[in-house]
Scaffold this active site. Sequence first.
Site, PDB file in Angstrom:
ATOM      1  N   GLU A 187       0.834  -1.189   0.000  1.00 24.45           N
ATOM      2  CA  GLU A 187       0.000   0.000   0.000  1.00 24.45           C
ATOM      3  C   GLU A 187       0.881   1.256   0.000  1.00 24.45           C
ATOM      4  O   GLU A 187       1.841   1.305   0.749  1.00 24.45           O
ATOM      5  CB  GLU A 187      -0.909   0.044   1.229  1.00 24.45           C
ATOM      6  CG  GLU A 187      -1.988   1.106   1.097  1.00 24.45           C
ATOM      7  CD  GLU A 187      -2.862   1.275   2.335  1.00 24.45           C
ATOM      8  OE1 GLU A 187      -2.429   0.874   3.425  1.00 24.45           O
ATOM      9  OE2 GLU A 187      -3.964   1.805   2.191  1.00 24.45           O
ATOM     10  N   GLU A 206      -5.558  -2.268  12.771  1.00 24.35           N
ATOM     11  CA  GLU A 206      -5.349  -3.169  11.622  1.00 24.35           C
ATOM     12  C   GLU A 206      -6.475  -4.186  11.504  1.00 24.35           C
ATOM     13  O   GLU A 206      -6.879  -4.554  10.403  1.00 24.35           O
ATOM     14  CB  GLU A 206      -3.989  -3.873  11.720  1.00 24.35           C
ATOM     15  CG  GLU A 206      -2.791  -2.927  11.823  1.00 24.35           C
ATOM     16  CD  GLU A 206      -2.813  -1.777  10.831  1.00 24.35           C
ATOM     17  OE1 GLU A 206      -3.307  -1.951   9.701  1.00 24.35           O
ATOM     18  OE2 GLU A 206      -2.363  -0.668  11.198  1.00 24.35           O
TER      19      GLU A 206
HETATM   20 ZN   LIG Z   1      -4.760   2.142   8.652  1.00 29.82          ZN
END
Ligand SMILES: [Zn+2]
Length: 1062
Positions: free
Chosen positions: A303, A474
């Site tokens: 990411e 998360e």
């Molecule tokens: Zn995050």
Amino acid sequence: MPSWMMEASPLGEGNTFLFKEKPLHFLGRLMGHLTLSCAETDQEISCGAVEALRAFHRFILVRQSRLAAREDPKLRVERESASTLWPKGPADEATVTSASLALGVLAVGLAGDSDEPVRQPSGGTHGLPPIELRGPTTSPQGVAKGFSPASAQQLRPSWPPIFGSCLLPTERRDFLLTVLRSMAHPRVSDTQPIANMLEVALRGSCSELTELVEDSSRAEDYLHQSLPYLQSPLEPLREAAVRFIGLVGRQLRDGGQEKLQVIYDALSIQYFANLSESFHGFYKSIYRTQEGELRVLAATQFEPTAARMAFPCFDEPAFKARFSITIRREPKHLALSNMPVVKSVTITPCLVEDHFDTTVKMSTYLVAFIVSDFKSISKITSHGVKISVYTVPDKINQAHYALDAAVKLLDFYEDYFSIPYPLPKQDLAAIPDFQSGAMENWGLTTYRESALLYDPEKSSASSKLWVTMTIAHELAHQWFGNLVTMEWWDDLWLNEGFAMFMEFVSVSVTHPELRVEDYFLRRCFDAIEVDSLNSSHPISTPVEDPAQILEMFDNVSYKKGSCILNMLRDYLTADVLKAGLVQYLQKYSYQNTKNEDLWNIMTNICPTVGSDKNELQGDGFCRSQQSSSNAHWTKGETLDVRAMMDTWTLQKGFPLVTVTVRGKNVHLQQERYMKGVNSPSSTGYLWHIPLTYITSKSDTVQRFLMTTKADVIILPEEVEWVKFNVDMNGYYIVHYEDDGWDRLINVLKENHTMISSNDRASLINNVFQLVSINKLSISKAFDLTLYLKHERQIMPVLQGMNELIPIYRLMERRDMDGTAKQLKEYIINLFKDLIDRQSWSDEGSASERLLRHSLLLFACVHRYQPCVDKAKGYFTEWQKSNGTLSLPADVKTAVYAVGAQTSEGWDFLLSKYRLQLFNVERENIELALSLSRSKDKLQWLMDQGLRGDIVRTQDLPHIIVFVAKTPSGCHLAWTFLKENWEKVVEKFELGSNSVATIVTGVTSRYSTRSQLAQVKEFFSSLEEKSARLRCVQQAVETIEDNIQWMDRNFEKVKTWLQNNQL
Ligand SMILES: [Zn+2]
């Protein structure tokens, strides 16, 4: 109109990745396999590959013309024509989310292995028997124009240059390159790694590729021509690169008409990549064992835009696919990926091939794999999910806290969202080198060691809090982000704002003892800091290139995002918000969303909740009309959540509400709060503000939705004082005209506990914000701080310190020694009682421990003698014991900070640092080391951070900022930044939070015109991409603001301090 589905076919056995630890700079061959298919086949049999390719081709053209149009508006015409290029194709780009990607990766070590046979993808998309594919033959002699044999040699020294035989005409080659690059990298064309890979792939390929992509209308001819060729047996791939796009068609007689049926279609590219040396892509991480042995592992961080560094792909969040991953590794390692291993095959005695189960449908940025020698511990949640925590073997005993926290949190989310976690397992892995805090890869979340590992003996309360919150964050992403993903990075906050908001929702239930609700405000204050500058941006902002995308990972997306959600919760009530979120997640599972999809659901959920639903009759909006005391709140019967939230997500900044009380009438006005001398006019800004207030006569929270620039509330009776934005649940600040502030200051002085600690903290924050824009005098703000002498609660104490210490630092920097010193004494005196009361131990609740940690560190760093003496004593004893004495975790940093002030103490700390296995301890020592007064030592520390041997490079940004905060280090840090700019950017990436931390951290206390000129000069000398970074604008605006602040307030502070001795 057919819709295009992204469905990956399961991959054959040939798709493997081989990891070999030696040599370190190994070379990989990776094989990608892409299939395009059509979801609706009832209309045209031929709508398979050919149409898919047309769609793909069109997609590329639209992308290119959109990019071009940004540069030159005239090119918009071209974009229009691009969209009509395939009249039979999908109507708009949105329907072309339909290429499927399956990943297969194969890597080969530098030494040997070139004879390793490579198996090809097998199996078809339509359940037909597998066909073997064959690449075009290549001649080892030729050398392509423009391609240097040297670079081929560099890639694979022992391989002959085989790239020449498929030399394409330049214009075709360029076109193809553009197309292939666009595919791998749709928004830009200049990221080297993938461009290199693809260039190699392209140069090794043949003209069929041109025919197909450049002129899709001939694809059908191509199919006929290439059918026999594609079906012939495959030779083992020994060459460096290659392959081809393969389409296989079959002629069918259908009612006398000949049509084409696609039985197999695939784009297959074989390519190289080295392990990345940075912190993204598939990158290398190194650590030492307790015995000093160097070990290597490899992990991914994709990411936002680094999946393309590991395999060619449509690397955008909306292109979801199922991934099948196979990894080859040595037996001494273990391989992890999103899914569990379904089968391991021993290829040779020193090579094992792990086959992972096919993933659920997901975005490329969530794919992950790790090859390492990690150890793990596991537990099963009550919902039956296997949770494991992985770390380097020596640290496995620090994994238990994280394991228990993850079990609790995953169970909580499954219940809260009423959507089961869809994978059979969740691994949490601590990676020795990690740039950010953590990453939410589906089923395999990865963490910085200090964000996951916890030692009950040695860890401080703040470390426990951070570990818990990070895991909560998360795991929240497994739903917000992974299951439902933003369509494009414009709406990153849909991932991050929510995950951050959910941290508080979940941890307050699973770990009530941490009292996380006490710290929520801190985030909103941080958000306000950047959101008050002209360089801020709306939460939802168009972004195109990777640097801009990276810049979205900032306080606005994360912290402002979570603050406006908190405001919405306060407005709708917790139950209604939850019901809306659950509906949103259910409706859009495995899909992508935009901002408005969420608001539409929230808008629809409320009107259905009427007076018959008892559980929703809190003090929120959704109560029945009858019980509503304020008609403004609901604006009639329906509530337009979208209209309201659009004002918070589509415009930058936040409102300042000015309150003027005239008898029973409370006059309200809103305007944009903005710092800065040269800020443009902000008259166009208007928010729908869910105002709340309490008064001296009533502590029942009153509510009022303000949707106009000015409005009036009529109170039932006259009051002594009124406090708006109760508990600061709203994302706005408040100014009280006339004697409004005086009355509130009086409340604080006389009995501050009459209002909540969050209300006190918000007053402290707001009063200084108002000084910044010249609405209030600095002496008024200082008057307010006087009450802090009696404050005991963590939030207002920390907020008081957060406002006063930066002012001290500004003055200290300017060598205004007399006043700076007086100010320091004032601050210490304010908190002296509280500091003296602290026990030097780890007793107490989480917030008491956190407060102790901050107070003692502050006192020791600012040389409050009783504190320094005590810390010195501890340090000497600790040194005498050769570091074996166990110091209380919460006071350790203060002790080290004092110890590091002598050269001998500093060296001793460094010697302990080198041996330290415990990551949080390393961070404590890093902070202490960077407080040294020796310039040589500070320089050495930063140099080491860049080298990454003794000090990990992941810690460099914080070290530079720590150094910059000290009087002896501020110039050093700036020089370091200038001299090493290129290296820092290469390591951390342009636009990353790490780079922004360094730039704003180093310059945040500059307050002179010459410093401003230096900063401007340096950044304007850089290439445009660096000069344009948002953090650079922030730095410039902040310095301008500091200059103005000092010009206006310095003398006043001086006078105030002279008149107000504590
Ligand atoms: Zn995050």
